[in-house]
Design a protein around this motif. Structure first.
Motif, PDB file in Angstrom:
ATOM      1  N   VAL A 220       0.918  -1.175  -0.027  1.00 51.61           N
ATOM      2  CA  VAL A 220       0.001  -0.033   0.106  1.00 51.61           C
ATOM      3  C   VAL A 220       0.795   1.388  -0.011  1.00 51.61           C
ATOM      4  O   VAL A 220       1.647   1.650   0.929  1.00 51.61           O
TER       5      VAL A 220
ATOM      6  N   LYS B 262      -8.305   0.761   2.482  1.00 44.81           N
ATOM      7  CA  LYS B 262      -7.280  -0.348   1.951  1.00 44.81           C
ATOM      8  C   LYS B 262      -7.046  -1.373   3.008  1.00 44.81           C
ATOM      9  O   LYS B 262      -7.052  -2.634   2.744  1.00 44.81           O
ATOM     10  N   TYR B 263      -6.203  -0.760   4.083  1.00 42.63           N
ATOM     11  CA  TYR B 263      -5.931  -1.674   5.065  1.00 42.63           C
ATOM     12  C   TYR B 263      -7.397  -2.535   5.452  1.00 42.63           C
ATOM     13  O   TYR B 263      -7.160  -3.979   5.400  1.00 42.63           O
TER      14      TYR B 263
ATOM     15  N   GLU C 290       3.663  -1.081   3.867  1.00 42.20           N
ATOM     16  CA  GLU C 290       3.399   0.453   3.627  1.00 42.20           C
ATOM     17  C   GLU C 290       4.563   1.057   3.156  1.00 42.20           C
ATOM     18  O   GLU C 290       5.673   0.889   3.992  1.00 42.20           O
TER      19      GLU C 290
ATOM     20  N   ARG D 219       1.249  -6.931   5.176  1.00 40.67           N
ATOM     21  CA  ARG D 219       0.865  -5.638   4.364  1.00 40.67           C
ATOM     22  C   ARG D 219       2.357  -4.939   4.562  1.00 40.67           C
ATOM     23  O   ARG D 219       2.818  -4.791   5.456  1.00 40.67           O
TER      24      ARG D 219
ATOM     25  N   PRO E  49      -5.628   5.035   2.616  1.00 40.81           N
ATOM     26  CA  PRO E  49      -4.852   3.761   2.832  1.00 40.81           C
ATOM     27  C   PRO E  49      -5.831   3.105   3.878  1.00 40.81           C
ATOM     28  O   PRO E  49      -5.801   1.917   4.068  1.00 40.81           O
TER      29      PRO E  49
ATOM     30  N   GLU F 107      -8.318   5.047  -3.117  1.00 41.88           N
ATOM     31  CA  GLU F 107      -8.687   5.145  -1.998  1.00 41.88           C
ATOM     32  C   GLU F 107      -7.817   5.465  -0.990  1.00 41.88           C
ATOM     33  O   GLU F 107      -6.352   5.558  -1.132  1.00 41.88           O
TER      34      GLU F 107
ATOM     35  N   ASP G 235      -1.478  -2.353  -4.297  1.00 40.25           N
ATOM     36  CA  ASP G 235      -2.769  -1.551  -4.498  1.00 40.25           C
ATOM     37  C   ASP G 235      -2.660  -0.037  -4.436  1.00 40.25           C
ATOM     38  O   ASP G 235      -2.558   0.711  -3.544  1.00 40.25           O
TER      39      ASP G 235
ATOM     40  N   ARG H   4      -9.996  -3.348   3.828  1.00 43.36           N
ATOM     41  CA  ARG H   4     -10.162  -4.243   2.905  1.00 43.36           C
ATOM     42  C   ARG H   4      -9.322  -5.698   2.706  1.00 43.36           C
ATOM     43  O   ARG H   4      -9.956  -6.724   2.526  1.00 43.36           O
ATOM     44  N   TRP H   5      -7.977  -5.372   2.781  1.00 40.72           N
ATOM     45  CA  TRP H   5      -7.026  -6.490   2.659  1.00 40.72           C
ATOM     46  C   TRP H   5      -7.021  -7.274   4.010  1.00 40.72           C
ATOM     47  O   TRP H   5      -6.869  -8.419   3.687  1.00 40.72           O
TER      48      TRP H   5
END
Length: 475
Positions: free
Chosen positions: A291, A332-333, A346, A344, A329, A327, A323, A335-336
């Motif tokens: 992300v 996104k966090y 970043e 993840r 961040p 959107e 991603d 959803r994933w």
RNA sequence: GGGACUGUGGGGUAGCUUGGUCCAUCCUUCGGGGUUCGGGACUCCGAGACGCCAGUUCAAAUCUGGCCAGUCCCA
């Protein structure tokens, strides 16, 4: 914006919500128990298949594929088998407008498709062992409630079928399958109980069945798969015989080993939490999501760095999704995490400035890592996550097992109960009535928690011939 | 096999008892614009539904029947 139902108090609702929210399966197809594999769910399935193929081929099994339709005449050859499946087969009775003289069965499992051919393949002791497997779809007309992955009518099925020289070698093959499943389950971070089923719950046509059971968080117990010893129950009606060195002829002894996409359901059910699915790295559709945190103008440098890291990880063999949608961040966090991605990364202006990445695993454990060592660090963190998933799942399994000394203790029990059983079918059924579930059978491997061996049958009180047995409410 | 219940945009729902106030409510979702961007952003504009077929009626999401799909309980 929708909260998941509570996993502990509303497990089924939680499960269905996770499967849908994580976009693993689309159940709107319009035929009960036949769901659509979404791109995301299909990735998980492919990873699962890869593990199964790797482990079974390591034991000397080869892939084959048999047709999906079976002539009724072949299907009917083994009496117990057909009795067990008769009520749940789909029939093909017409070709165009013409009624077929010999109706066709859409395979509910493939014994009766394979064994006439096995009879042609096996002539000599030199042809043995015959160890083959296939991963195909099988069909069962399920009348009870269906659930994605766990109970379906079109089953994505792994089935190994083997022919061995004799009973002892077939027993060895069963042992080998138990070992293969141990390694498969390790890749899925799933613990389980290996249980020999009671006679009345044996696979139709089998001499005995060993099943793998996983109690899900004090809800219900899920059967993950099973291994069967057929002795010569099928080889005699199907004429699978070989000539021994001394010129005598013998029927082979057979085994089978069956698994399905239910393993994906088990992964969701066992590892998932209030934030969604949690995939162990080998099965995860994506192991890593990157992300980029692109604030205002400095964006292009961040975007380029994110692409570079993604590319580097891909070259190192990782399954990565970048991603870079617009959107924020946090969205996104969210959803994933719902989707269960294990790790993840970043990357934003802060990381860029210090030559670092921020990594957060699916259990929320955060670390800063040097960008230069990203591939090695990702590998290590995924291993740590998998190990932690195993630890947690094993803790869950242990706390889901409890002894029971009296029938009344079984009433309403959500746990797997360890009890004494004399072996009589009548007593077994009494246990099943008491727990409103099933006598799973007798443990085939040591339980993950040691219990004092029961000395008397929980139902009749007899003390001779008592064995340790497990009872639970199956899913 | 027997019984009960349910079906409204992509998902979840209100409305149904007592037909008209419904060119159908709200949340979410989706498309577009702007302001945003380090944990589910805000705002403006727009899109999208009464399972199917028949019947009753001046009038049906609402009542009746059949079908299809689904859920639950019992054997």
């Amino acid at each position: 914006m929708v909260e998941l139902p509570d996993k502990r108090t509303a497990f089924i609702d939680w499960y269905l919500a996770v499967v849908e929210a994580a976009n693993l399966s689309d159940k709107r197809y319009g035929i009960k128990g036949m769901n659509v594999w979404t791109p995301y769910g299909f990735r998980a399935r492919r990873n699962l298949d890869r593990v199964l193929v790797r482990e079974i081929e390591a034991t000397g099994s080869q892939g084959v594929e048999f047709p999906a339709l079976i002539p009724a005449t072949e299907f009917a050859k083994e009496k117990e088998h057909i009795k067990g499946f008769d009520a749940q087969v789909f029939w093909v009775t017409k070709g165009g407008a013409t009624e077929l003289d010999v109706p066709l069965v859409l395979r509910p499992t493939s014994e009766t498709a394979m064994y006439p051919i096995f009879a042609l393949w096996v002539r000599s002791h030199r042809d043995l062992p015959l160890n083959v497997y296939q991963i195909v779809n099988t069909f069962r007309y399920e009348t009870k409630t269906t659930r994605p992955f766990v109970r379906v009518r079109e089953i994505h099925f792994f089935e190994e079928h083997t022919c061995q020289l004799d009973e002892a070698r077939a027993t060895e093959r069963v042992r080998s399958n138990l070992g293969a499943f141990r390694r498969m389950a390790a890749s899925l971070a799933l613990p389980y109980l290996a249980v020999r089923r009671p006679k009345w719950d044996t696979f139709p046509g089998a001499d005995y069945t060993i099943a793998f059971d996983l109690p899900l968080d004090g809800v219900r117990t899920l059967q993950l798969g099973s291994v069967h010893h057929y002795r010569d129950n099928f080889s005699i009606p199907y004429g699978i015989r070989y000539e021994a060195p001394d010129g005598s002829t013998h029927a082979v002894h057979q085994t089978t080993f069956g698994l399905s996409e239910r393993l994906l359901g088990a992964i969701v059910g066992a590892h998932g939490d209030q934030r969604g699915a949690v995939f162990p790295s080998e099965i995860a559709p994506y192991e890593v999501v990157i992300v980029p945190v692109v604030a205002g103008a400095g964006g292009t440098a961040v975007a380029r760095a994110a692409e570079d890291v993604a590319e580097e990880l891909r070259r190192a063999g990782r399954r990565v999704v970048l991603d870079d949608g617009d959107e924020r961040p946090g969205a996104k966090y969210f959803r994933w995490e719902l989707a269960g991605v294990p790790l993840r990364l970043e990357i934003g202006p802060r990381e860029l400035e210090h030559g670092q990445l921020t990594s957060v695993d699916r259990l929320g454990r955060k670390a800063s890592v040097a960008r230069a060592s990203a591939p090695a660090d990702v590998a290590r963190r995924l291993e740590e996550l998998d190990a932690e998933l195993v630890r947690r799942a094993l803790d869950g399994l242990r706390s889901a097992i409890a002894p029971a000394a009296r029938l009344e203790e079984l009433t309403g029990s959500k746990q797997v109960r360890v009890l004494g059983w004399c072996g009589d079918e009548a007593c077994g059924h009494e246990v099943e009535r008491a727990i409103d579930g099933a006598l799973l059978g007798t443990p085939e491997e040591p339980l993950p928690v040691p219990f004092a061996a029961p000395t008397s049958c929980i139902a009749c009180g007899r003390t001779d011939g008592v064995r340790t047995a497990l009872a639970a409410q199956p899913m």
